[in-house]
Design an enzyme around this catalytic site. Structure first.
Site, short mmCIF file in Angstrom:
data_model
loop_
_atom_site.label_atom_id
_atom_site.label_comp_id
_atom_site.label_asym_id
_atom_site.label_seq_id
_atom_site.Cartn_x
_atom_site.Cartn_y
_atom_site.Cartn_z
N SER A 157 -0.77 4.45 8.45
CA SER A 157 -1.63 4.43 7.26
C SER A 157 -3.08 4.21 7.68
O SER A 157 -3.61 4.97 8.48
CB SER A 157 -1.13 3.34 6.30
OG SER A 157 -1.78 3.43 5.06
N ARG A 227 -2.83 -4.89 -6.67
CA ARG A 227 -1.66 -4.75 -5.81
C ARG A 227 -0.55 -3.98 -6.50
O ARG A 227 0.16 -3.18 -5.87
CB ARG A 227 -1.15 -6.13 -5.40
CG ARG A 227 0.01 -6.09 -4.40
CD ARG A 227 -0.37 -5.34 -3.16
NE ARG A 227 0.66 -5.47 -2.13
CZ ARG A 227 0.60 -4.88 -0.94
NH1 ARG A 227 -0.44 -4.11 -0.65
NH2 ARG A 227 1.56 -5.03 -0.05
N ASP A 322 6.36 10.77 1.19
CA ASP A 322 5.09 10.04 1.13
C ASP A 322 4.11 10.84 0.29
O ASP A 322 3.59 11.86 0.72
CB ASP A 322 4.54 9.84 2.55
CG ASP A 322 3.26 9.03 2.58
OD1 ASP A 322 2.72 8.71 1.52
OD2 ASP A 322 2.79 8.73 3.70
N HIS A 355 5.54 6.19 1.13
CA HIS A 355 4.57 5.81 2.16
C HIS A 355 5.07 4.64 3.00
O HIS A 355 4.79 4.56 4.20
CB HIS A 355 3.25 5.45 1.49
CG HIS A 355 2.14 5.18 2.44
ND1 HIS A 355 1.68 6.12 3.33
CD2 HIS A 355 1.39 4.06 2.66
CE1 HIS A 355 0.68 5.60 4.06
NE2 HIS A 355 0.50 4.36 3.67
#
Length: 382
Positions: A157, A227, A322, A355
């Site tokens: 990432s 978040r 992803d 992901h």
């Protein structure tokens, strides 16, 4: 921690804080005169310092990538599945360095650190950091550790962006770069997700313009919402469906707005837990670093031209579900590498976890990763 350590664990590890009095000049035009980095190391550096691997973390990551800090720790480091004896990043062969990036909130100098000029936390006065800045600080770290050339720089990432930037900023200082579940630049949709997250934080009444430390509060609700938004993008629809479906917490609808579905409860729990452990100013900083990353920008938006600067070999891995950094973004990077006549190995891993799949030890993923790093080890005599 388990009753006994697994044979493939790096065991109990002790973080180190390294202080730098050498100034670091940042892309934003500002300079930090002195600063700290917190690191962990696993394995042993060989005599010619040729077996070192750098681990670059993702947005919410830190230095604790493997092993345990104490016998009371319930979970190991965030990438323990891939780091340890006999694992893809084999600590019986490699000397592994993991750090908390500059601007972080796990011990390295960041917004919550004391500004020596004022004696108060930097807060919003901390400089905006870029991926290139991180790589520069990591090169200074390598100098401190006596490592002239990494056997590999590895990251998933946002960590993959750092590995890619290493190949461009310091092409003579790494032999291999592993870019996992990453992208050469964010799409407009990804920038939009980051902006929603930042707006959630800055709109919280407890944010106080980033000076919440002075008020002994944290923008808990804003950080929680940020978040929750981010976490949705890390998971695939299939994995969320398999894990939660439309299951209710109770047996019947309550006809209200509290968490009734299991997925709602899960997201709230993740957000609440994150808000207790992560600094809001650091979250703003990290997401902006994601937005700014674009190696092609200085080469007339020609990614292949940018990739001509590299001299290392590459491993690029993507994951089928992803949708945050899709396989198409990895293919774009690989095609640019091929056009630049770089040596690159690529695999798209079929995995249902979105992901977050780069954190999960899927057999094909770990097999490909391990096979590549076995070759890296043979090259450096590890």
């Amino acid at each position: 921690m388990p009753d006994s350590l697994p044979a493939d664990s790096v065991g109990i590890v002790i973080p180190q804080t390294l202080h730098f009095d050498e100034p670091i000049s940042l892309a934003c035009g500002r300079t930090l005169a002195s600063w700290d980095l917190v690191i962990e190391t696993y394995g042993t550096l060989n005599r010619d310092a040729s077996n070192a691997i750098l681990i670059c973390h993702a947005l919410s990551g830190h230095h604790h990538a493997a092993g345990y800090h104490s016998g009371d720790e319930r979970k190991p480091g965030w990438w323990d599945s891939c780091i340890g004896p006999g694992k893809p990043i084999d600590t019986s062969r490699f000397f592994v360095v993991s750090l908390n990036n500059l601007g972080g909130c796990n011990g390295s100098t960041g917004p919550s650190s004391t500004d020596p000029a004022t004696g108060r936390p930097y807060g919003p006065d901390f400089p905006v950091i870029t991926v290139r800045d991180w790589v520069q600080s990591q090169a200074m770290l390598a100098d401190r550790l006596g490592i002239d050339c990494w056997a590999a720089v590895v990251g998933g990432s946002l960590g993959g962006m750092q590995a890619l930037q290493w190949s461009l900023s310091y092409p003579d200082r790494l032999r291999h770069a592993a870019v996992i579940a990453s992208t050469p630049r964010l799409t407009a949709q990804n920038i939009a997700f980051n902006e929603v997250a930042r707006k959630a934080i800055t709109s919280d009444p407890e944010f106080h313009g980033g000076r919440y430390y002075d008020h002994n509060v944290i923008p808990r609700q804003g950080l929680m919402l940020a978040r929750m938004v981010g976490h949705i993008t890390y998971l695939s629809d299939a994995s969320m469906g398999e894990k939660f479906g439309r299951e209710l917490r109770d047996q019947a609808y309550k006809f209200g707005y509290d968490a009734e579905f299991q997925v709602e409860s899960y997201l709230r729990y993740q957000g609440e837990r994150f808000s207790e452990s992560f600094d809001a100013n650091t979250y703003l900083l990290m997401t902006r670093a994601l937005d700014y990353f674009d190696p092609a920008y200085e080469f007339d938006n020609n990614l292949a031209k940018a990739m001509e600067q590299a001299k290392c070999e590459f491993l690029v891995l993507s994951f089928s579900t992803d949708w945050r950094f899709t396989p198409a973004r990895s293919a774009e990077l690989v095609n640019a590498m091929i056009a630049a006549r770089q040596r690159v190995s690529y695999a798209e891993i079929d995995a249902p976890w979105g992901h977050d799949a780069f954190l999960i030890p899927t057999p094909r993923y770990t097999d490909v990763f391990k096979a590549y790093l076995d070759r890296v080890g043979r090259e450096v005599g590890a």
